[in-house]
Design an enzyme around this catalytic site. Structure first.
Site, PDB file in Angstrom:
ATOM      1  CG  LEU A  37      -2.207  -0.718   0.890  1.00 22.77           C
ATOM      2  CD1 LEU A  37      -2.882  -0.930   2.141  1.00 22.77           C
ATOM      3  CD2 LEU A  37      -3.352  -0.631   0.419  1.00 22.77           C
ATOM      4  CG  ASP A  38       1.924   3.684  -3.535  1.00 19.61           C
ATOM      5  OD1 ASP A  38       2.050   3.518  -3.007  1.00 19.61           O
ATOM      6  OD2 ASP A  38       0.213   4.432  -4.012  1.00 19.61           O
ATOM      7  N   PRO A  39       2.394   5.359   0.731  1.00 23.43           N
ATOM      8  CG  PRO A  39       4.479   5.771   1.137  1.00 23.43           C
ATOM      9  CD  PRO A  39       3.271   4.981   0.397  1.00 23.43           C
ATOM     10  CG  ASP A  40       0.157  10.254   1.139  1.00 19.60           C
ATOM     11  OD1 ASP A  40       0.591   9.777   2.254  1.00 19.60           O
ATOM     12  OD2 ASP A  40       0.089  11.067  -0.101  1.00 19.60           O
ATOM     13  CB  VAL A  41      -2.699   3.977   0.204  1.00 25.21           C
ATOM     14  CG1 VAL A  41      -4.247   3.145   0.877  1.00 25.21           C
ATOM     15  CG2 VAL A  41      -3.111   4.219  -0.879  1.00 25.21           C
TER      16      VAL A  41
END
Length: 292
Positions: A37-41
């Protein structure tokens, strides 16, 4: 310690950060995750512990569900809200919801995507985001993904010459929802980006049942490990087959076994317990991963 954890990853940390912190909480090194998962997700990050790490490849194969927000009117360097503004196409008139819904429907099925520059896809041995940070543009290989459904889930809101709406997408592994958002904007004639994203379902696990790192740490502190789910949850879409006593012994000793199936791989069970992942070799099956 063996099992699968339904972790709720919070914004601001990478998937690797989450694994690193779990290793400290659980005091074990053998931990992996079933889908970056991307950091902001925010959302479901399937975690494999101990023997379950051998099932990560099957956990990743299952479809995923995301809910998020798309903003029409400006694009960014990263295709999400974390990047710098790249282009603006002001939204000066009300948009027809039916046209947006039709465009989203046209993007279902098997589609081809070009991964974003800010991604972990490797080209010539380097991750794309490494090229991006160095200001270098490289040719990115197309990939085929499957979009099972892509629906708008809110009315359209308007502010500062931008239009926003929420969506829900069910997709195969390897799908970049950021890119899906940008491609939808292009279909509608606007620069766009994905302004928020949450993964609500992955590897058979729902966000409703997910635990944060703090919640897991609290349970571990009182010797409550009930959050560890059985290995059997990690077989993904593999077909199950029940093994006999004799076949279990054959598997234990690494021998081929004969089964009536045409599947390339099977999950061998005995009394509701996962025994092995079996791989077809001509007319018989060879134990590929054994959990006895």
């Amino acid at each position: 310690m063996n099992g699968i954890i339904n972790l709720r990853k919070e914004a601001g940390m990478t998937s690797h950060d989450a694994v690193f912190k779990l290793r400290k909480i659980l005091k074990t090194k053998k931990i992996g995750h079933g889908g970056t998962l991307d950091p902001d997700v925010v959302g479901v990050l399937p975690i494999a512990v101990g023997k379950a790490t051998r099932l990560v490849e099957f956990m990743q194969e299952e479809g995923k569900v995301y809910e998020g927000e798309i903003t029409l009117g400006c694009s960014t360097t990263t295709e999400d809200a974390s990047g710098d503004i790249l282009d603006r196409t002001p939204v000066t008139e009300l948009l027809e919801e039916a046209l947006i819904d039709e465009a989203m429907e046209s993007m279902t099925g098997e589609i081809r995507q070009i991964p974003p520059m800010y991604s972990a896809v490797k080209v010539n041995g380097r991750k794309l985001y490494e090229y991006a940070r160095a200001g270098q543009e490289v040719e990115r290989p197309e990939r085929q993904v499957t979009i099972y459904s892509f629906k708008r889930t809110s009315p359209i809101s308007y502010e500062d010459e931008q239009a926003r709406f929420r969506f829900r997408v069910k997709c195969s592994k390897g799908t970049y929802v950021r890119t899906l958002s940008v491609d939808l904007g292009a279909k509608l004639g606007f620069a766009s980006h994905m302004s928020q994203l949450t993964r609500t379902f992955s590897a058979g696990m729902s966000l409703d049942d997910a635990l944060t790192l703090d919640e897991i740490a609290e349970r571990v502190a009182v010797d409550d490990f009930s959050f560890l789910q059985p290995l059997e949850l990690g077989i993904g879409d593999l077909v199950r087959v029940e093994l006999s006593d004799e076949q279990v012994e054959d598997v234990r000793n690494g021998r081929f076994i004969s089964l009536m199936s045409e599947e390339a791989e099977l999950a061998g069970f005995y009394k509701e317990k996962l025994i092995a992942i079996l791989e077809k070799r001509e007319e018989a099956y060879k134990p590929r991963k054994v959990f006895l």
